[in-house]
Design a protein around this motif. Structure first.
Motif, PDB file in Angstrom:
ATOM      1  N   MET A  42       0.857  -1.175   0.000  1.00 46.22           N
ATOM      2  CA  MET A  42       0.000   0.000   0.000  1.00 46.22           C
ATOM      3  C   MET A  42       0.902   1.236   0.000  1.00 46.22           C
ATOM      4  O   MET A  42       1.527   1.568   1.021  1.00 46.22           O
ATOM      5  N   VAL A  43       0.955   1.906  -1.151  1.00 46.17           N
ATOM      6  CA  VAL A  43       1.809   3.082  -1.297  1.00 46.17           C
ATOM      7  C   VAL A  43       1.358   4.185  -0.332  1.00 46.17           C
ATOM      8  O   VAL A  43       0.157   4.427  -0.205  1.00 46.17           O
ATOM      9  N   HIS A  44       2.283   4.845   0.310  1.00 46.62           N
ATOM     10  CA  HIS A  44       1.994   5.949   1.235  1.00 46.62           C
ATOM     11  C   HIS A  44       1.175   5.514   2.459  1.00 46.62           C
ATOM     12  O   HIS A  44       0.528   6.342   3.091  1.00 46.62           O
ATOM     13  N   GLY A  77      -7.882   3.683   1.936  1.00 48.35           N
ATOM     14  CA  GLY A  77      -7.087   2.457   2.025  1.00 48.35           C
ATOM     15  C   GLY A  77      -7.204   1.699   3.339  1.00 48.35           C
ATOM     16  O   GLY A  77      -6.375   0.836   3.621  1.00 48.35           O
ATOM     17  N   LYS A  78      -8.235   1.960   4.120  1.00 47.70           N
ATOM     18  CA  LYS A  78      -8.367   1.295   5.432  1.00 47.70           C
ATOM     19  C   LYS A  78      -8.536  -0.218   5.274  1.00 47.70           C
ATOM     20  O   LYS A  78      -7.815  -1.006   5.886  1.00 47.70           O
ATOM     21  N   THR A  79      -9.519  -0.609   4.466  1.00 51.47           N
ATOM     22  CA  THR A  79      -9.822  -2.040   4.319  1.00 51.47           C
ATOM     23  C   THR A  79      -8.627  -2.794   3.742  1.00 51.47           C
ATOM     24  O   THR A  79      -8.222  -3.833   4.261  1.00 51.47           O
ATOM     25  N   HIS A  80      -8.043  -2.243   2.695  1.00 52.32           N
ATOM     26  CA  HIS A  80      -6.947  -2.955   2.047  1.00 52.32           C
ATOM     27  C   HIS A  80      -5.673  -2.953   2.883  1.00 52.32           C
ATOM     28  O   HIS A  80      -4.927  -3.930   2.885  1.00 52.32           O
ATOM     29  N   THR A  81      -5.426  -1.864   3.616  1.00 56.58           N
ATOM     30  CA  THR A  81      -4.251  -1.856   4.490  1.00 56.58           C
ATOM     31  C   THR A  81      -4.425  -2.892   5.608  1.00 56.58           C
ATOM     32  O   THR A  81      -3.480  -3.606   5.950  1.00 56.58           O
TER      33      THR A  81
HETATM   34  N1  ATP Z   1      -2.121   3.310  -0.590  1.00 49.26           N
HETATM   35  C1  ATP Z   1      -2.675   2.604  -1.549  1.00 49.26           C
HETATM   36  N2  ATP Z   1      -1.932   1.926  -2.437  1.00 49.26           N
HETATM   37  C2  ATP Z   1      -2.550   1.198  -3.405  1.00 49.26           C
HETATM   38  N3  ATP Z   1      -3.868   1.106  -3.560  1.00 49.26           N
HETATM   39  C3  ATP Z   1      -4.649   1.777  -2.704  1.00 49.26           C
HETATM   40  C4  ATP Z   1      -4.095   2.542  -1.663  1.00 49.26           C
HETATM   41  N4  ATP Z   1      -5.108   3.088  -0.955  1.00 49.26           N
HETATM   42  C5  ATP Z   1      -6.237   2.677  -1.516  1.00 49.26           C
HETATM   43  N5  ATP Z   1      -5.982   1.880  -2.566  1.00 49.26           N
HETATM   44  C6  ATP Z   1      -6.977   1.248  -3.418  1.00 49.26           C
HETATM   45  O1  ATP Z   1      -8.130   2.079  -3.419  1.00 49.26           O
HETATM   46  C7  ATP Z   1      -9.320   1.323  -3.247  1.00 49.26           C
HETATM   47  C8  ATP Z   1     -10.015   1.732  -1.972  1.00 49.26           C
HETATM   48  O2  ATP Z   1      -9.261   1.306  -0.845  1.00 49.26           O
HETATM   49  P1  ATP Z   1      -9.995   0.701   0.440  1.00 49.26           P
HETATM   50  O3  ATP Z   1     -11.145  -0.126   0.011  1.00 49.26           O
HETATM   51  O4  ATP Z   1      -8.978   0.072   1.301  1.00 49.26           O
HETATM   52  O5  ATP Z   1     -10.515   2.065   1.087  1.00 49.26           O
HETATM   53  P2  ATP Z   1     -11.332   2.291   2.438  1.00 49.26           P
HETATM   54  O6  ATP Z   1     -10.602   3.315   3.222  1.00 49.26           O
HETATM   55  O7  ATP Z   1     -11.605   0.992   3.086  1.00 49.26           O
HETATM   56  O8  ATP Z   1     -12.682   2.946   1.870  1.00 49.26           O
HETATM   57  P3  ATP Z   1     -14.170   2.889   2.489  1.00 49.26           P
HETATM   58  O9  ATP Z   1     -14.184   3.808   3.660  1.00 49.26           O
HETATM   59  O10 ATP Z   1     -15.054   3.359   1.376  1.00 49.26           O
HETATM   60  O11 ATP Z   1     -14.442   1.461   2.878  1.00 49.26           O
HETATM   61  C9  ATP Z   1      -8.883  -0.131  -3.269  1.00 49.26           C
HETATM   62  O12 ATP Z   1      -8.980  -0.616  -4.589  1.00 49.26           O
HETATM   63  C10 ATP Z   1      -7.426  -0.070  -2.831  1.00 49.26           C
HETATM   64  O13 ATP Z   1      -6.688  -1.149  -3.334  1.00 49.26           O
END
Ligand code: ATP
Ligand code: MG
Length: 406
Positions: A42-44, A77-81
């Motif tokens: 996860m960049v940044h 990026g909460k869920t993916h991080t």
């Molecule tokens: N830092 C990052 N590097 C690469 N991809 C990212 C990054 N942050 C977010 N993404 C991508 O952006 C999309 C949204 O990320 P994610 O679902 O984790 O967000 P979230 O914070 O959980 O959003 P929500 O509050 O809507 O649930 C995903 O496809 C994720 O892979």
């Protein structure tokens, strides 16, 4: 072959004419743009990841459970991080002969204790029946699985505010008790709670809250333009053919999405622009494709949610926004008074108390208002209403404009 002017594909030795053009595509691997593609890194989000490691490493190193609370706006990026982190921690642990497993439950899709527990039990036993077992029995079954497998289970409760609102903090409390009761030789449970709302934990009572001390909080701020640009460049390398997206195009998409700080919006814009380029048979994505994509793809921001409201709910929200201007929150009673005034102004018949209450809950579900029960210090328990995102002034202007236009 005599199909002049038409493309042909060969299907088991028979030449079949097709009505679509089979040309090159800007996409090399479109799946890498899909919402369920989990990036390797996860960049940044190095800071957040390192902080989570600091919080959770005692699981590996001391066999004790640890919890974290992740919050930040949409698409940060909460869920993916959280997922990436758990996968990496699992690997780190296995290299040290510790077994870690994790399961993610989206609490908005799986509403309530019962549904959340069912998902978790099914993580171990895919055929666990939907009906016939109480919450306590399911919890017991989950604990037994964890002990039998001798794993440390990290439960990611995504969009946890939906669970807290529906069922309170009982389940979270049960998990932390299970962790305390368990001996280190057997498996135990840790939690990662995720929410867009920094105040999601206010729905918990002191007992449950004590396991989520301030120090366990990990903040996910909105991405700025450069950060979104870097995320896009990374993804373009995976998903697109080389040379199909110029640097200035990356900058353009990043500029649009940085207004919301939302990485998901940026990726969706890229995907849509690529589809439009393909449709036109272009070899590269052009600025015009991005502009057209913008008209199709919407950020999940407040303005969009406002558009979903009917007049009745707009009136309620306007009443709240007007009343709250110089305050942090208002009571349900104050809302009701302001609502009557607004209805009179717009010549609408005010709805009864229970209906008004239902509207407020719906506005809450849409994330346009925040409701919570008043704690001590206020006479009698009442519902307090606040505005989570937009300033009241902007809301008022927007609502008045669309209501007047009718
Ligand atoms: N830092 C990052 N590097 C690469 N991809 C990212 C990054 N942050 C977010 N993404 C991508 O952006 C999309 C949204 O990320 P994610 O679902 O984790 O967000 P979230 O914070 O959980 O959003 P929500 O509050 O809507 O649930 C995903 O496809 C994720 O892979
Ligand atoms: Mg999410």
């Amino acid at each position: 072959m005599v199909w002049s002017g038409q493309s042909l594909i060969r299907v088991s030795d028979v030449d079949v004419p097709v009505s679509f053009r089979i040309g090159p595509s800007v996409f090399r691997d479109p799946g890498k743009l899909s919402f369920d593609y989990l990036p390797d890194r996860m960049v940044h989000r190095e800071k957040q990841t390192q902080r989570m490691f600091g919080l959770m490493r005692p699981i590996v190193e001391a066999g004790v459970s640890s919890n974290a609370f992740l919050y930040g706006p949409v698409g940060t990026g909460k869920t993916h991080t959280a997922k990436r982190f758990c996968l990496d921690l699992k690997k780190y642990a296995s290299e040290r002969d510790r077994a870690i497993d994790f399961a993610l439950v989206n609490c908005r899709q799986r509403m309530g204790d019962d549904a959340v527990l069912l998902t978790l039990v099914r993580h171990f036993d895919a055929h666990f029946p939907e009906r016939g077992f109480s919450v306590a029995e399911k919890l017991d079954s989950l604990k037994k699985h964890v002990e039998k497998m001798k794993v440390h289970l990290i439960v990611i409760l995504d969009e946890v505010d939906a669970l807290l609102k529906k069922s309170g903090a009982d389940l979270i409390y049960s998990f932390s008790r299970a962790a305390e009761e368990s001996t280190t030789a057997k498996g135990t449970i840790s939690m990662v709670l995720v929410s867009q709302r920094p105040n999601a934990l206010e729905y918990m009572d002191a007992a449950a809250l004590s396991t989520f001390r301030r120090s366990n909080v990990v903040e996910f701020p909105r991405y700025d333009r450069t950060e979104i640009g870097d995320i896009l460049s990374d993804r373009i390398g995976l998903a697109m053919h080389r040379g199909t997206v110029g640097d200035e195009l990356v900058g353009m998409i990043a500029e649009i999405a940085s207004e919301f700080g939302d990485a998901r919006y940026a990726i969706e814009l890229l995907e849509k622009a690529g589809m439009l380029a393909d449709e036109e048979g272009e070899e590269t994505i052009e600025a015009e494709h991005v502009r057209a994509a913008k008209a199709h793809v919407h950020p999940t921001d407040v303005q969009e949610r406002l558009k979903q409201l009917d007049t009745a709910k707009k009136l309620v929200l306007l009443a709240i926004a007007r009343k709250i201007r110089k305050k942090t929150h208002i009571t349900m009673g104050e809302t009701e008074d302001a609502y009557e005034v607004v209805c009179e102004e717009f010549k609408e018949k005010p709805r009864a108390h229970t209906q008004l209450w239902k509207y407020v809950r719906e506005l809450d579900a849409l994330g346009l208002v925040d409701t919570r029960l008043s704690g001590e210090g206020v006479v009698g328990k009442t519902t307090l209403i606040s505005l989570p995102e937009l300033p009241a002034k902007t809301l008022i202007e927007d609502l008045e404009r669309t209501l007047k236009r009718r």
